[in-house]
Design a protein around this motif. Sequence first.
Motif, mmCIF file in Angstrom:
data_model
loop_
_atom_site.group_PDB
_atom_site.id
_atom_site.type_symbol
_atom_site.label_atom_id
_atom_site.label_comp_id
_atom_site.label_asym_id
_atom_site.label_seq_id
_atom_site.Cartn_x
_atom_site.Cartn_y
_atom_site.Cartn_z
ATOM 1 N N VAL A 81 9.124 7.486 3.350
ATOM 2 C CA VAL A 81 9.487 6.083 3.562
ATOM 3 C C VAL A 81 10.994 6.008 3.811
ATOM 4 O O VAL A 81 11.802 6.222 2.898
ATOM 5 C CB VAL A 81 9.083 5.214 2.348
ATOM 6 C CG1 VAL A 81 9.467 3.760 2.592
ATOM 7 C CG2 VAL A 81 7.580 5.339 2.095
ATOM 8 N N LEU A 82 11.376 5.695 5.043
ATOM 9 C CA LEU A 82 12.791 5.661 5.411
ATOM 10 C C LEU A 82 13.468 4.348 5.012
ATOM 11 O O LEU A 82 14.608 4.372 4.556
ATOM 12 C CB LEU A 82 12.952 5.952 6.903
ATOM 13 C CG LEU A 82 12.504 7.372 7.292
ATOM 14 C CD1 LEU A 82 12.517 7.557 8.802
ATOM 15 C CD2 LEU A 82 13.374 8.427 6.625
ATOM 16 N N PRO A 83 12.821 3.180 5.142
ATOM 17 C CA PRO A 83 13.435 1.946 4.609
ATOM 18 C C PRO A 83 13.132 1.791 3.123
ATOM 19 O O PRO A 83 12.387 0.904 2.695
ATOM 20 C CB PRO A 83 12.801 0.837 5.453
ATOM 21 C CG PRO A 83 11.480 1.376 5.863
ATOM 22 C CD PRO A 83 11.641 2.867 5.961
ATOM 23 N N TRP A 84 13.713 2.681 2.303
ATOM 24 C CA TRP A 84 13.429 2.718 0.870
ATOM 25 C C TRP A 84 13.788 1.412 0.180
ATOM 26 O O TRP A 84 13.278 1.109 -0.897
ATOM 27 C CB TRP A 84 14.207 3.867 0.220
ATOM 28 C CG TRP A 84 15.649 3.896 0.627
ATOM 29 C CD1 TRP A 84 16.220 4.686 1.582
ATOM 30 C CD2 TRP A 84 16.696 3.041 0.154
ATOM 31 N NE1 TRP A 84 17.559 4.396 1.732
ATOM 32 C CE2 TRP A 84 17.878 3.386 0.862
ATOM 33 C CE3 TRP A 84 16.772 2.033 -0.803
ATOM 34 C CZ2 TRP A 84 19.095 2.747 0.646
ATOM 35 C CZ3 TRP A 84 17.984 1.398 -1.015
ATOM 36 C CH2 TRP A 84 19.128 1.758 -0.302
ATOM 37 N N ASN A 85 14.669 0.612 0.798
ATOM 38 C CA ASN A 85 15.063 -0.659 0.193
ATOM 39 C C ASN A 85 13.913 -1.660 0.157
ATOM 40 O O ASN A 85 13.968 -2.651 -0.566
ATOM 41 C CB ASN A 85 16.250 -1.256 0.941
ATOM 42 C CG ASN A 85 15.964 -1.411 2.425
ATOM 43 O OD1 ASN A 85 15.712 -0.431 3.120
ATOM 44 N ND2 ASN A 85 16.027 -2.633 2.921
ATOM 45 N N LEU A 86 12.860 -1.409 0.937
ATOM 46 C CA LEU A 86 11.681 -2.285 0.947
ATOM 47 C C LEU A 86 10.546 -1.646 0.140
ATOM 48 O O LEU A 86 9.370 -1.821 0.456
ATOM 49 C CB LEU A 86 11.224 -2.540 2.385
ATOM 50 C CG LEU A 86 12.261 -3.181 3.319
ATOM 51 C CD1 LEU A 86 11.705 -3.308 4.730
ATOM 52 C CD2 LEU A 86 12.690 -4.541 2.791
ATOM 53 N N ARG A 87 10.915 -0.929 -0.903
ATOM 54 C CA ARG A 87 9.932 -0.128 -1.628
ATOM 55 C C ARG A 87 8.735 -0.938 -2.110
ATOM 56 O O ARG A 87 7.580 -0.531 -1.914
ATOM 57 C CB ARG A 87 10.603 0.574 -2.811
ATOM 58 C CG ARG A 87 9.618 1.377 -3.639
ATOM 59 C CD ARG A 87 10.285 2.315 -4.593
ATOM 60 N NE ARG A 87 9.296 3.077 -5.342
ATOM 61 C CZ ARG A 87 9.534 4.241 -5.925
ATOM 62 N NH1 ARG A 87 10.752 4.773 -5.852
ATOM 63 N NH2 ARG A 87 8.589 4.867 -6.586
ATOM 64 N N ALA A 88 8.969 -2.068 -2.764
ATOM 65 C CA ALA A 88 7.851 -2.846 -3.305
ATOM 66 C C ALA A 88 6.923 -3.307 -2.188
ATOM 67 O O ALA A 88 5.694 -3.185 -2.285
ATOM 68 C CB ALA A 88 8.376 -4.042 -4.097
ATOM 69 N N GLU A 89 7.510 -3.839 -1.109
ATOM 70 C CA GLU A 89 6.707 -4.321 0.018
ATOM 71 C C GLU A 89 5.917 -3.186 0.652
ATOM 72 O O GLU A 89 4.713 -3.319 0.940
ATOM 73 C CB GLU A 89 7.638 -4.962 1.056
ATOM 74 C CG GLU A 89 6.943 -5.385 2.337
ATOM 75 C CD GLU A 89 7.923 -5.947 3.368
ATOM 76 O OE1 GLU A 89 7.542 -6.057 4.544
ATOM 77 O OE2 GLU A 89 9.076 -6.277 2.993
ATOM 78 N N LEU A 90 6.560 -2.044 0.869
ATOM 79 C CA LEU A 90 5.904 -0.955 1.598
ATOM 80 C C LEU A 90 4.927 -0.179 0.724
ATOM 81 O O LEU A 90 3.947 0.367 1.235
ATOM 82 C CB LEU A 90 6.960 -0.024 2.188
ATOM 83 C CG LEU A 90 7.851 -0.684 3.246
ATOM 84 C CD1 LEU A 90 8.813 0.323 3.850
ATOM 85 C CD2 LEU A 90 7.007 -1.323 4.343
ATOM 86 N N THR A 91 5.171 -0.122 -0.573
ATOM 87 C CA THR A 91 4.195 0.524 -1.454
ATOM 88 C C THR A 91 2.865 -0.207 -1.378
ATOM 89 O O THR A 91 1.789 0.417 -1.361
ATOM 90 C CB THR A 91 4.721 0.553 -2.901
ATOM 91 O OG1 THR A 91 5.911 1.346 -2.958
ATOM 92 C CG2 THR A 91 3.680 1.148 -3.843
ATOM 93 N N GLU A 92 2.939 -1.527 -1.311
ATOM 94 C CA GLU A 92 1.707 -2.313 -1.180
ATOM 95 C C GLU A 92 1.089 -2.129 0.201
ATOM 96 O O GLU A 92 -0.120 -1.915 0.334
ATOM 97 C CB GLU A 92 2.009 -3.785 -1.434
ATOM 98 C CG GLU A 92 0.780 -4.682 -1.343
ATOM 99 C CD GLU A 92 1.095 -6.139 -1.647
ATOM 100 O OE1 GLU A 92 0.190 -6.975 -1.459
ATOM 101 O OE2 GLU A 92 2.229 -6.436 -2.069
ATOM 102 N N GLN A 93 1.907 -2.204 1.246
ATOM 103 C CA GLN A 93 1.393 -2.063 2.610
ATOM 104 C C GLN A 93 0.748 -0.694 2.831
ATOM 105 O O GLN A 93 -0.212 -0.568 3.596
ATOM 106 C CB GLN A 93 2.512 -2.273 3.624
ATOM 107 C CG GLN A 93 2.946 -3.714 3.806
ATOM 108 C CD GLN A 93 3.988 -3.855 4.907
ATOM 109 O OE1 GLN A 93 4.210 -2.944 5.711
ATOM 110 N NE2 GLN A 93 4.641 -5.003 4.947
ATOM 111 N N LEU A 94 1.303 0.320 2.194
ATOM 112 C CA LEU A 94 0.826 1.688 2.416
ATOM 113 C C LEU A 94 -0.116 2.163 1.314
ATOM 114 O O LEU A 94 -0.386 3.361 1.211
ATOM 115 C CB LEU A 94 2.025 2.631 2.506
ATOM 116 C CG LEU A 94 2.934 2.432 3.718
ATOM 117 C CD1 LEU A 94 4.222 3.223 3.571
ATOM 118 C CD2 LEU A 94 2.205 2.837 5.002
ATOM 119 N N SER A 95 -0.640 1.259 0.522
ATOM 120 C CA SER A 95 -1.525 1.659 -0.579
ATOM 121 C C SER A 95 -2.763 2.398 -0.073
ATOM 122 O O SER A 95 -3.343 3.218 -0.788
ATOM 123 C CB SER A 95 -1.936 0.434 -1.395
ATOM 124 O OG SER A 95 -2.629 -0.503 -0.585
#
Length: 407
Positions: free
Chosen positions: A373-387
């Motif tokens: 994950v390169l945009p690590w600053n969006l961790r919460a959003e992307l963890t959900e999107q990539l679940s």
Amino acid sequence: MPVTRCRLCGSGRLASVLDLGATPPCELFLTPDQLDEPELTYPLHLRVCTSCWLAQIPPLIRPEETFTEYAYFSSYSDSWVEHARRFAEDALDRLAPGFVVEVASNDGYLLQHVVARGVRCLGVEPSANVGQAARDRGVPTRTAFLDPATGTAIRAEHGPADLVVANNVYAHVPDIVGFTRGLRALVADDGWVSIEVQHLLTLMELNQYDTIYHEHFQYYTVASAQRALASGGLALADVELLPTHGGSIRLWARPVEAGAAPSRRVADVLDREKGAGLEEIGGYAEFAERVAKVRRDLLRFLIDAAEAGRTVVGYGAPGKGNTLLNHCGVRGDLLAYTVDRNPYKHGRFTPGTRIPIRPPGQIAEDRPDYVLVLPWNLRAELTEQLSYVREWGGRLVFPIPSLEVTP
């Protein structure tokens, strides 16, 4: 001004903080027919002025080279659009402005909420392509770079703004004094200016060195931002600490004529910065070694995965990701491709590292072992999107502030 001089105070007392070598501009994504052409690279060397303590890189690239046509569209981040909505609603309720101007308004991600409330507004956006996207969604937008002349012309045509917003642009302007004077020209004598910019304190504490790239000419503490605002006739009145971009500051400023005294929160953050040693050269001493460890850890993980026959792909193609990939020397043998929600980037290649960029659906189709994950600053959003990656046993990898592979 020569690169040996501070762009805020003019001092020649610039001390090295972090030398990342030379990289291409982070948003100049390559088309297939450019892969056999040479790429220009520029030194990426962070220094700090020991007179005014502004951290900065040499202004080797003119903003016109990057922002006339821009690859970044703010609306492709759901969490950022929600952040902008909350800010707009709060500012409109609290300040009740009759006219709002946003500088670097991108695709209208923020001003769309002002339009929805029926408040008169104007976006000032230098990139023609994203500015047109804003106009398409009903946000009045002027294609221009802000300087004192532009600010004065807009004020003459539309009147002074009660609120001027400048989110994630204060680091992007090499002429800090001229840009700040442009803000002053836009704002009413009793108006407000709101600026959001990444906080150098958290950048260093959390090893967020990938946010150092050629579009970001300087990196602010509250103390250096206060000096920058004063150079253009604005006084810092308040500050908020925000979680966005890994740690940002929201600066609330007013014309010096308004006589606003700094709030207690300003004093508290200034004390915290001083305690961290950011106004003495010793406070910067260990940053380079921590950055080197981030690089070693990521490369070790990618090499071990490749030798074990594991597949690794990326998620996102942000500017920060290109600093990380170039500094680490990552190529296609270690990262097969990356994906991005922005169709503008599909079919293109990352600058310098030349890694292909594909639509997000490619991940579900290929079912890789790891997603970096390169945009690590969006961790919460992307963890959900990539679940969904967990469905086949895939795992997410976050490189910053230190390497973490999720369960």
